[in-house]
Design a protein around this motif. Structure first.
Motif, mmCIF file in Angstrom:
data_model
loop_
_atom_site.group_PDB
_atom_site.id
_atom_site.type_symbol
_atom_site.label_atom_id
_atom_site.label_comp_id
_atom_site.label_asym_id
_atom_site.label_seq_id
_atom_site.Cartn_x
_atom_site.Cartn_y
_atom_site.Cartn_z
ATOM 1 N N TYR A 27 0.832 -1.204 0.000
ATOM 2 C CA TYR A 27 0.000 0.000 0.000
ATOM 3 C C TYR A 27 0.867 1.254 0.000
ATOM 4 C CZ TYR A 27 -3.612 -3.354 1.285
ATOM 5 O OH TYR A 27 -4.472 -4.422 1.298
ATOM 6 N N SER A 28 1.920 1.234 0.817
ATOM 7 C CA SER A 28 2.868 2.342 0.853
ATOM 8 C C SER A 28 4.149 1.854 1.523
ATOM 9 C CB SER A 28 2.292 3.534 1.628
ATOM 10 O OG SER A 28 3.289 4.531 1.827
ATOM 11 N N TRP A 29 5.288 2.076 0.888
ATOM 12 C CA TRP A 29 6.549 1.633 1.476
ATOM 13 C C TRP A 29 6.882 2.429 2.742
ATOM 14 C CZ3 TRP A 29 10.395 5.154 2.250
ATOM 15 C CH2 TRP A 29 10.370 6.332 1.490
ATOM 16 N N LYS A 30 6.249 3.579 2.937
ATOM 17 C CA LYS A 30 6.500 4.406 4.102
ATOM 18 C C LYS A 30 5.874 3.836 5.378
ATOM 19 C CE LYS A 30 6.308 8.640 1.282
ATOM 20 N NZ LYS A 30 7.594 9.275 1.611
ATOM 21 N N MET A 31 4.739 3.156 5.239
ATOM 22 C CA MET A 31 3.949 2.737 6.395
ATOM 23 C C MET A 31 4.710 1.864 7.387
ATOM 24 S SD MET A 31 0.129 1.035 6.402
ATOM 25 C CE MET A 31 -0.420 2.308 5.257
ATOM 26 N N PRO A 32 5.498 0.869 6.959
ATOM 27 C CA PRO A 32 6.209 0.034 7.940
ATOM 28 C C PRO A 32 7.133 0.829 8.846
ATOM 29 C CG PRO A 32 6.244 -0.994 5.776
ATOM 30 C CD PRO A 32 5.694 0.379 5.586
ATOM 31 N N PHE A 33 7.794 1.835 8.304
ATOM 32 C CA PHE A 33 8.707 2.648 9.121
ATOM 33 C C PHE A 33 7.939 3.462 10.157
ATOM 34 C CE2 PHE A 33 11.084 2.117 5.091
ATOM 35 C CZ PHE A 33 12.224 1.512 5.594
ATOM 36 N N PHE A 34 6.779 3.994 9.775
ATOM 37 C CA PHE A 34 5.972 4.758 10.722
ATOM 38 C C PHE A 34 5.493 3.867 11.879
ATOM 39 C CE2 PHE A 34 4.599 7.650 6.990
ATOM 40 C CZ PHE A 34 5.762 8.382 7.114
ATOM 41 N N ILE A 35 5.078 2.657 11.551
ATOM 42 C CA ILE A 35 4.553 1.747 12.576
ATOM 43 C C ILE A 35 5.656 1.299 13.526
ATOM 44 C CG2 ILE A 35 3.526 -0.532 12.950
ATOM 45 C CD1 ILE A 35 1.887 -0.075 10.424
ATOM 46 N N ILE A 36 6.830 0.950 12.986
ATOM 47 C CA ILE A 36 7.942 0.536 13.845
ATOM 48 C C ILE A 36 8.359 1.681 14.767
ATOM 49 C CG2 ILE A 36 10.347 -0.243 13.894
ATOM 50 C CD1 ILE A 36 9.784 -1.598 11.185
ATOM 51 N N GLY A 37 8.368 2.899 14.231
ATOM 52 C CA GLY A 37 8.685 4.049 15.069
ATOM 53 C C GLY A 37 7.704 4.205 16.213
ATOM 54 N N GLY A 38 6.424 3.972 15.939
ATOM 55 C CA GLY A 38 5.405 4.048 16.996
ATOM 56 C C GLY A 38 5.581 2.963 18.044
ATOM 57 N N ILE A 39 5.913 1.752 17.609
ATOM 58 C CA ILE A 39 6.154 0.649 18.548
ATOM 59 C C ILE A 39 7.336 0.986 19.457
ATOM 60 C CG2 ILE A 39 6.921 -1.756 18.721
ATOM 61 C CD1 ILE A 39 5.321 -2.323 16.175
ATOM 62 N N ALA A 40 8.382 1.560 18.886
ATOM 63 C CA ALA A 40 9.560 1.921 19.677
ATOM 64 C C ALA A 40 9.230 2.966 20.740
ATOM 65 C CB ALA A 40 10.671 2.430 18.758
ATOM 66 N N LEU A 41 8.343 3.894 20.424
ATOM 67 C CA LEU A 41 7.919 4.878 21.425
ATOM 68 C C LEU A 41 7.180 4.203 22.583
ATOM 69 C CD1 LEU A 41 6.686 7.908 19.278
ATOM 70 C CD2 LEU A 41 8.693 7.816 20.769
ATOM 71 N N ALA A 42 6.363 3.197 22.272
ATOM 72 C CA ALA A 42 5.673 2.451 23.327
ATOM 73 C C ALA A 42 6.679 1.693 24.190
ATOM 74 C CB ALA A 42 4.670 1.478 22.701
ATOM 75 N N LEU A 43 7.727 1.175 23.579
ATOM 76 C CA LEU A 43 8.760 0.464 24.338
ATOM 77 C C LEU A 43 9.509 1.408 25.269
ATOM 78 C CD1 LEU A 43 10.185 -1.867 21.544
ATOM 79 C CD2 LEU A 43 8.760 -2.525 23.488
ATOM 80 N N PHE A 44 9.658 2.649 24.869
ATOM 81 C CA PHE A 44 10.277 3.651 25.741
ATOM 82 C C PHE A 44 9.517 3.744 27.060
ATOM 83 C CE2 PHE A 44 10.265 7.976 27.396
ATOM 84 C CZ PHE A 44 11.615 8.265 27.510
ATOM 85 N N ALA A 45 8.175 3.792 26.978
ATOM 86 C CA ALA A 45 7.356 3.881 28.187
ATOM 87 C C ALA A 45 7.482 2.619 29.028
ATOM 88 C CB ALA A 45 5.894 4.116 27.804
ATOM 89 N N LEU A 46 7.561 1.449 28.395
ATOM 90 C CA LEU A 46 7.672 0.189 29.133
ATOM 91 C C LEU A 46 9.020 0.070 29.832
ATOM 92 C CD1 LEU A 46 5.977 -2.283 26.613
ATOM 93 C CD2 LEU A 46 5.080 -1.493 28.809
#
Length: 387
Positions: free
Chosen positions: A153-172
């Protein structure tokens, strides 16, 4: 303890997905940025180069600092850098953002390996290493294929999602991980002193060189799997992602059985025999005449790889009890230096020396060199005691 190991598993999953994601996307990114086959390999190599250069400093520094703080800085920078990869507008911007993500991962990832021997009993270190290694395996089994499908759908989307997951890991990390104060107060050894201590251990130099040789061959093949499958079998991005599922599944199973195999058969036999099997499996890939056989070969290949990898990681952590961060960092430096070398060599070999067949021959030679170095170093004999 279970919560921390689960968190470490997720960290490995996020970093592994980001590390491996670009390989199946290479055909798409190559067209998007209008670059050659040789240059495209550097979109993987940039991450590895950034990691390898900065881990040399980050590892020894972390031995004298609070590891939790280093984790937090690393994961936050990793999240932002990965998100920026989705905003890349040409090859050089992608190269820069990938390198930046590798730099921050260099501060984050070694802390995971270094804190495991502190958190768990000695008898469970290899099993715990396997759990973290399984995070990388699952990133291939689940993360990379999902990223490949999203990229349709978009080659950009995987990078955006991984970045969001990493932010959640920061909180954990902020919530779950305890403080890891330096083992010794007062004046800390210099960076060079820590490396001198580590590399002065019996057989250490040969072990790291053996590790480098094996991984260089593995990553040379890995870098152009997507191109090979596209060129030979006409696979699209989603079909290539299915192959990565089988690779990750084999790696996942191997990560969990490595400690058990070493206990039954002996760590030395599993390590040396496993690398020898990998050499033969690389050549067998060229005999795969159908997508089904390709899936099977990659499954077995990464089953063996996943079995030997935790054994080696546990061994490296036994080299020094006061420079665990340095050891973990150097192990990862070697890992990503091999990725850089493998990506660079792969572009030349694939374009100039009979394509993928040349890569598999190169990988076989790397495995042979690795076995020789492990035997010469003598550390393979001590694997049974260390695991």
């Amino acid at each position: 303890m279970k919560s921390i190991l689960s968190l470490y598993f997720l960290i490995a999953f996020a970093i592994g997905t980001d590390t491996f994601l670009v390989s199946p996307l290479l055909p798409t990114l190559r067209q998007q940025f209008h670059i050659s086959v040789e240059a495209s390999g550097w979109m993987i190599g940039a991450y590895a180069l950034g990691y390898a250069l900065f881990a040399l400093i980050a590892g020894p520094l972390s031995d004298g600092l609070n590891r939790k703080k280093i984790m937090l800085i690393g994961i936050l920078g990793f999240a932002v850098s990965t998100f920026l990869c989705g905003l890349a507008w040409n090859f050089w911007s992608m190269f820069a953002f990938r390198a930046l993500a590798g730099i921050f991962a260099a501060f984050m990832s070694p802390q995971v390996w270094a804190t495991i021997p502190v958190l768990v009993p000695a008898s469970k270190v290899t099993k715990s290493m396997g759990i973290v290694s399984a995070g990388f395996a699952v990133s291939q089994t689940v993360g990379v294929p999902i990223g490949s499908y999203l990229a349709t759908y978009s080659w950009k989307m995987p990078f955006f999602i991984i970045g969001g997951i990493a932010l959640a890991l920061f909180a954990l990390i902020l919530w779950i991980v305890p403080q890891f104060k330096p083992a010794a107060a007062g004046r800390q050894p210099s960076i060079m002193d820590r490396y001198a201590e580590l590399l002065g251990a019996n057989g250490a130099k040969g072990s790291y060189l053996a590790f480098f040789a094996m991984l260089t061959g593995a990553f040379a093949v890995f870098t152009f799997i997507g191109n090979w499958l596209s060129d030979k079998f006409g696979m699209n991005v989603s079909e290539i992602g299915q192959v990565f599922i089988f690779m990750g599944l084999g790696n996942l199973i191997g990560s969990f059985v490595g400690g058990h195999a070493a206990a039954r058969l002996g760590g030395r036999n599993v390590l040396l025999g496993g690398i020898g099997m990998m050499a033969m499996l690389y050549l067998m890939l060229n005999l795969a005449a159908s997508p089904l056989l390709v899936h099977l070969c990659f499954f077995v290949l990464y089953l063996v790889f996943g079995t030997v990898f935790p054994i080696m990681m546990a061994l490296f952590q036994t080299l020094s009890s006061t420079a665990r961060g340095t050891s973990a960092a150097l192990t990862n430096v070697v890992n990503y230096a091999a990725t850089t070398a493998g990506a660079y060599i792969a572009g030349i070999v694939y374009a100039q020396l009979n394509g993928f067949f040349g890569l598999t021959v190169f990988a076989l030679l790397c495995c042979a060199v690795s076995i020789g170095l492990w035997v010469k170093s003598g550390t393979a004999v001590a694997i049974k005691r260390s695991v």
